[in-house]
Scaffold this motif. Structure first.
Motif, PDB file in Angstrom:
ATOM      1  N   GLY A 266      46.041 -30.069 -19.184  1.00 14.37           N
ATOM      2  CA  GLY A 266      47.481 -29.966 -18.994  1.00 14.37           C
ATOM      3  C   GLY A 266      48.255 -31.180 -19.456  1.00 14.37           C
ATOM      4  O   GLY A 266      49.483 -31.226 -19.326  1.00 14.37           O
ATOM      5  N   ASP A 294      55.299 -26.552 -18.010  1.00 18.09           N
ATOM      6  CA  ASP A 294      54.984 -25.180 -17.587  1.00 18.09           C
ATOM      7  C   ASP A 294      55.880 -24.171 -18.300  1.00 18.09           C
ATOM      8  O   ASP A 294      55.421 -23.112 -18.743  1.00 18.09           O
ATOM      9  N   ARG A 298      54.626 -21.357 -21.044  1.00 25.02           N
ATOM     10  CA  ARG A 298      54.873 -19.919 -20.863  1.00 25.02           C
ATOM     11  C   ARG A 298      55.618 -19.337 -22.054  1.00 25.02           C
ATOM     12  O   ARG A 298      55.390 -18.199 -22.449  1.00 25.02           O
ATOM     13  N   ASP A 303      48.167 -21.783 -24.284  1.00 27.96           N
ATOM     14  CA  ASP A 303      47.907 -22.470 -23.019  1.00 27.96           C
ATOM     15  C   ASP A 303      46.458 -22.237 -22.591  1.00 27.96           C
ATOM     16  O   ASP A 303      46.083 -21.127 -22.219  1.00 27.96           O
ATOM     17  N   ASN A 308      46.368 -20.193 -16.642  1.00 30.49           N
ATOM     18  CA  ASN A 308      46.727 -19.175 -17.629  1.00 30.49           C
ATOM     19  C   ASN A 308      45.563 -18.224 -17.871  1.00 30.49           C
ATOM     20  O   ASN A 308      45.761 -17.024 -18.088  1.00 30.49           O
TER      21      ASN A 308
END
Length: 364
Positions: A266, A294, A298, A303, A308
């Motif tokens: 991340g 985030d 999306r 991702d 996810n």
């Protein structure tokens, strides 16, 4: 309108009028939208009143001025200061007020409403047609219904030949060894993101079931590590990351078309010279605030984070459940929630996502 032919003003008004119709047509075909009808008069709408009145231009009274004689030379001034003319009285005339279409003198009204010119329709007739349509009585005057019944939709031939086009692309893809997934030019940014994520899952696992569950050999290998038959999302993340490390051509193709790849931690991003997400028109640099990563992931980033992967497993679980539901049933069971395949066909999978998660599907 008093302009030369073609009239720029009239052309602009017509363009806006039919652009408005196009927007209403789209609204009428939008999921969850209202029932839309449009009545479009094609004659002069008149009249509200006939009266003798003072004439106004741009909200101000117009006046009668004593005319002056001028000899024509090389130049002609179209406007001169009113102070150079003798002001007599306010301009008054017997006129017909047609509402938004303006005020007309008798001669103008006679000319514009004469046979084979604009002619005339009364406001009451329009109101009656609107009232009947609202009541659900078909007048034959609803423009949206007329457009809807005359456009060309999908055809059997198109659906039949679609398979040939996809087969040709599959053959070319295998010959050149370059995956044909997404260029990033079509549709919302989510399209490319979802296609690439589905592609990575297909290349690593092949079927919906394998994304969800460990097979027999894998269960033996994982004995003692996990007692569940479910495939951990962390494993999906690690497998997809390793695939991209082993296939730099795929990785670079994603990032060279404006995509970005968020790795499982991340915090690490693989990117190319430009990024389509975030969408910022005025600046080439943005501040990263809480929640931005985030949101961008999306919206358009590939991702690879476990959360996810959990989302993909939930999707596939839903697809399998719906597939099992329709077995042995008739065509009525084949609604938009059904995914008919065991294999991962990336376009069909993303179409399912648009249909069921984003509300972007045809209603007719």
């Amino acid at each position: 309108h008093g302009e030369d032919k073609p009239s720029a003003k009239l052309m602009s008004k017509t363009a806006i009028a039919f652009a408005h119709t196009g927007l209403l047509f789209l609204m009428a075909r939008t999921v969850g939208g209202p029932i839309v009808k449009e009545i479009k008069p094609a004659a002069l709408i008149g009249w509200v009143d006939t009266t003798f009145r003072s004439i106004r231009r741009r909200g101000k009274p117009a006046y009668v001025f004593a005319s002056k004689t001028e000899t024509l030379h090389e130049k002609l001034a179209l406007r001169l200061p009113e102070s150079q003319f003798e002001k007599k009285d306010k301009l008054k005339m017997a006129v017909a007020d047609t509402g938004e279409n303006g005020v007309f003198a008798k001669g103008e009204l006679e000319a514009i409403t004469s046979l084979r010119q604009m002619e005339l329709i009364t406001p009451e007739e329009i109101a009656r047609a609107v009232e009947l349509e609202i009541q659900g009585i078909n007048t034959g005057k609803d423009v949206i219904t007329a457009v809807d019944s005359s456009i060309m939709g999908p055809t059997y031939r198109g659906g039949y030949l679609r398979g040939q086009a996809i087969e040709d692309l599959n053959r070319l893809e295998q010959e050149v060894g370059i995956p044909s997934v997404a260029l990033g030019e079509l549709g919302p940014p989510e399209l490319s993101k979802l296609l690439w994520e589905a592609y990575l899952l297909k290349e690593n696992y092949g079927t919906l079931a394998k994304v969800l569950e460990l097979d027999g050999d894998e269960r033996k290998e994982n004995k003692g590590k996990t007692s569940r038959a479910n495939r951990p999302p962390e494993e999906l993340s690690a497998s997809l990351q390793q695939y991209l490390l082993d296939h730099p051509d795929v990785r670079d193709l994603i990032t060279s078309t404006g995509g970005a790849i968020l790795l499982p931690d991340g915090q690490t991003l693989l990117r190319g010279p430009f990024m389509r997400i975030p969408e910022v028109a005025a600046s080439g640099t943005v501040q990263i605030r809480e929640g931005d990563v985030d949101q961008w992931a999306r919206k358009g980033w590939v991702d690879l984070r476990p959360q996810n992967m959990t989302g993909w497993q939930d999707r596939f679980r839903h697809m399998i459940r719906e597939n099992q539901r329709v077995r042995g049933k008739g065509s009525a069971a084949l609604d938009r929630e059904v995914y008919l395949f065991d294999q991962i066909f990336i376009g069909e999978v993303v179409g399912w996502v648009f249909n069921n998660e984003m509300g972007g599907y045809r209603i007719k």
